[in-house]
Scaffold this motif. Structure first.
Motif, PDB file in Angstrom:
ATOM      1  N   PHE A 100       0.843  -1.197   0.000  1.00  0.00           N
ATOM      2  CA  PHE A 100       0.000   0.000   0.000  1.00  0.00           C
ATOM      3  C   PHE A 100       0.879   1.248   0.000  1.00  0.00           C
ATOM      4  O   PHE A 100       0.410   2.357   0.180  1.00  0.00           O
ATOM      5  CB  PHE A 100      -1.016   0.030   1.153  1.00  0.00           C
ATOM      6  CG  PHE A 100      -0.452  -0.225   2.522  1.00  0.00           C
ATOM      7  CD1 PHE A 100       0.228   0.754   3.214  1.00  0.00           C
ATOM      8  CD2 PHE A 100      -0.647  -1.454   3.126  1.00  0.00           C
ATOM      9  CE1 PHE A 100       0.725   0.514   4.483  1.00  0.00           C
ATOM     10  CE2 PHE A 100      -0.151  -1.702   4.394  1.00  0.00           C
ATOM     11  CZ  PHE A 100       0.540  -0.714   5.072  1.00  0.00           C
ATOM     12  N   ASN A 101       2.169   1.076  -0.268  1.00  0.00           N
ATOM     13  CA  ASN A 101       3.125   2.173  -0.299  1.00  0.00           C
ATOM     14  C   ASN A 101       3.407   2.571  -1.753  1.00  0.00           C
ATOM     15  O   ASN A 101       3.911   1.753  -2.523  1.00  0.00           O
ATOM     16  CB  ASN A 101       4.418   1.732   0.398  1.00  0.00           C
ATOM     17  CG  ASN A 101       5.444   2.837   0.427  1.00  0.00           C
ATOM     18  OD1 ASN A 101       5.943   3.245  -0.606  1.00  0.00           O
ATOM     19  ND2 ASN A 101       5.763   3.299   1.617  1.00  0.00           N
ATOM     20  N   PRO A 102       3.109   3.820  -2.138  1.00  0.00           N
ATOM     21  CA  PRO A 102       3.326   4.241  -3.529  1.00  0.00           C
ATOM     22  C   PRO A 102       4.785   4.120  -3.984  1.00  0.00           C
ATOM     23  O   PRO A 102       5.045   3.771  -5.134  1.00  0.00           O
ATOM     24  CB  PRO A 102       2.871   5.703  -3.535  1.00  0.00           C
ATOM     25  CG  PRO A 102       1.932   5.820  -2.376  1.00  0.00           C
ATOM     26  CD  PRO A 102       2.447   4.871  -1.342  1.00  0.00           C
ATOM     27  N   SER A 103       5.735   4.372  -3.106  1.00  0.00           N
ATOM     28  CA  SER A 103       7.148   4.236  -3.482  1.00  0.00           C
ATOM     29  C   SER A 103       7.501   2.779  -3.752  1.00  0.00           C
ATOM     30  O   SER A 103       8.236   2.464  -4.693  1.00  0.00           O
ATOM     31  CB  SER A 103       8.057   4.787  -2.385  1.00  0.00           C
ATOM     32  OG  SER A 103       7.851   6.161  -2.226  1.00  0.00           O
ATOM     33  N   ALA A 104       6.991   1.892  -2.927  1.00  0.00           N
ATOM     34  CA  ALA A 104       7.242   0.459  -3.130  1.00  0.00           C
ATOM     35  C   ALA A 104       6.605   0.000  -4.437  1.00  0.00           C
ATOM     36  O   ALA A 104       7.213  -0.775  -5.191  1.00  0.00           O
ATOM     37  CB  ALA A 104       6.702  -0.343  -1.952  1.00  0.00           C
ATOM     38  N   GLU A 105       5.407   0.481  -4.723  1.00  0.00           N
ATOM     39  CA  GLU A 105       4.752   0.110  -5.980  1.00  0.00           C
ATOM     40  C   GLU A 105       5.636   0.478  -7.167  1.00  0.00           C
ATOM     41  O   GLU A 105       5.815  -0.316  -8.101  1.00  0.00           O
ATOM     42  CB  GLU A 105       3.395   0.807  -6.101  1.00  0.00           C
ATOM     43  CG  GLU A 105       2.704   0.509  -7.421  1.00  0.00           C
ATOM     44  CD  GLU A 105       1.489   1.384  -7.676  1.00  0.00           C
ATOM     45  OE1 GLU A 105       0.797   1.099  -8.666  1.00  0.00           O
ATOM     46  OE2 GLU A 105       1.228   2.336  -6.917  1.00  0.00           O
ATOM     47  N   LYS A 106       6.226   1.665  -7.137  1.00  0.00           N
ATOM     48  CA  LYS A 106       7.120   2.100  -8.228  1.00  0.00           C
ATOM     49  C   LYS A 106       8.332   1.189  -8.328  1.00  0.00           C
ATOM     50  O   LYS A 106       8.759   0.820  -9.426  1.00  0.00           O
ATOM     51  CB  LYS A 106       7.542   3.548  -8.024  1.00  0.00           C
ATOM     52  CG  LYS A 106       6.433   4.539  -8.242  1.00  0.00           C
ATOM     53  CD  LYS A 106       6.873   5.953  -7.935  1.00  0.00           C
ATOM     54  CE  LYS A 106       5.674   6.884  -8.004  1.00  0.00           C
ATOM     55  NZ  LYS A 106       5.953   8.199  -7.446  1.00  0.00           N
ATOM     56  N   ALA A 107       8.903   0.813  -7.183  1.00  0.00           N
ATOM     57  CA  ALA A 107      10.074  -0.070  -7.188  1.00  0.00           C
ATOM     58  C   ALA A 107       9.710  -1.427  -7.789  1.00  0.00           C
ATOM     59  O   ALA A 107      10.475  -1.981  -8.598  1.00  0.00           O
ATOM     60  CB  ALA A 107      10.615  -0.243  -5.770  1.00  0.00           C
ATOM     61  N   TYR A 108       8.566  -1.960  -7.438  1.00  0.00           N
ATOM     62  CA  TYR A 108       8.155  -3.262  -7.949  1.00  0.00           C
ATOM     63  C   TYR A 108       7.863  -3.188  -9.448  1.00  0.00           C
ATOM     64  O   TYR A 108       8.214  -4.096 -10.208  1.00  0.00           O
ATOM     65  CB  TYR A 108       6.944  -3.802  -7.192  1.00  0.00           C
ATOM     66  CG  TYR A 108       7.147  -3.885  -5.701  1.00  0.00           C
ATOM     67  CD1 TYR A 108       8.424  -4.046  -5.147  1.00  0.00           C
ATOM     68  CD2 TYR A 108       6.086  -3.799  -4.821  1.00  0.00           C
ATOM     69  CE1 TYR A 108       8.617  -4.122  -3.775  1.00  0.00           C
ATOM     70  CE2 TYR A 108       6.270  -3.876  -3.447  1.00  0.00           C
ATOM     71  CZ  TYR A 108       7.531  -4.030  -2.936  1.00  0.00           C
ATOM     72  OH  TYR A 108       7.715  -4.101  -1.578  1.00  0.00           O
ATOM     73  N   THR A 109       7.246  -2.107  -9.878  1.00  0.00           N
ATOM     74  CA  THR A 109       6.969  -1.921 -11.299  1.00  0.00           C
ATOM     75  C   THR A 109       8.274  -1.846 -12.092  1.00  0.00           C
ATOM     76  O   THR A 109       8.378  -2.427 -13.175  1.00  0.00           O
ATOM     77  CB  THR A 109       6.115  -0.652 -11.515  1.00  0.00           C
ATOM     78  OG1 THR A 109       4.889  -0.792 -10.776  1.00  0.00           O
ATOM     79  CG2 THR A 109       5.787  -0.444 -12.973  1.00  0.00           C
TER      80      THR A 109
END
Length: 142
Positions: A100-109
């Motif tokens: 649910f962390n936007p920064s983590a989402e970017k890293a995973y993408t």
């Protein structure tokens, strides 16, 4: 029926064991195995890590954490790559992670993960995002 914040460990173990046996009989053995990646400093202190497991041909990353001192240096990506490599060695074809962390989402993408589901307001004001990735060696297997 008992509702509790402090469940009996033996009762939880029984539920897990019986559910695993049911699922194994239903869809075949999961071959579930813990997978962890731990990053330590020169003194042995943990600075980053992944915990999860492999089962039914999938890598499930349950937790990924990077200390502030290592953020922005590609550590999450390197740990994900190591986990994916081990998962492929174990015969996995895909990986799953949520955040649910936007920064983590970017890293995973950036690592090649693609969103396949979203729960709004989990927690309130954020979305819990579910991402998956097909592992490279699986492209010829599936």
């Amino acid at each position: 029926m008992e509702v509790t914040e402090t469940p009996d460990e033996a009762a939880l173990a029984r539920v897990e064991t019986e559910l695993a046996a049911f699922n194994d009989a239903d869809v075949g053995p999961s071959e579930k195995a813990t997978l962890a990646i731990i990053v330590r400093d020169e003194n042995g202190a943990v600075l980053a890590g992944i915990s999860g497991y492999t089962a039914w041909g999938w890598l499930y990353i349950q937790k990924l954490w990077v200390d502030d001192s290592l953020r922005g240096q590609g550590m999450a990506g390197r740990m994900l790559a190591a986990a994916e490599e081990e998962a492929e060695r174990r015969g996995c074809h895909s990986a799953l992670i949520d955040t649910f962390n936007p920064s983590a989402e970017k890293a995973y993408t950036r690592q090649g993960y693609v969103e396949f589901g979203r729960l709004e307001n989990f927690p309130i004001g954020r979305s819990r995002i579910f991402l998956q990735k097909r592992l490279p060696s699986s492209h010829t297997k599936i």
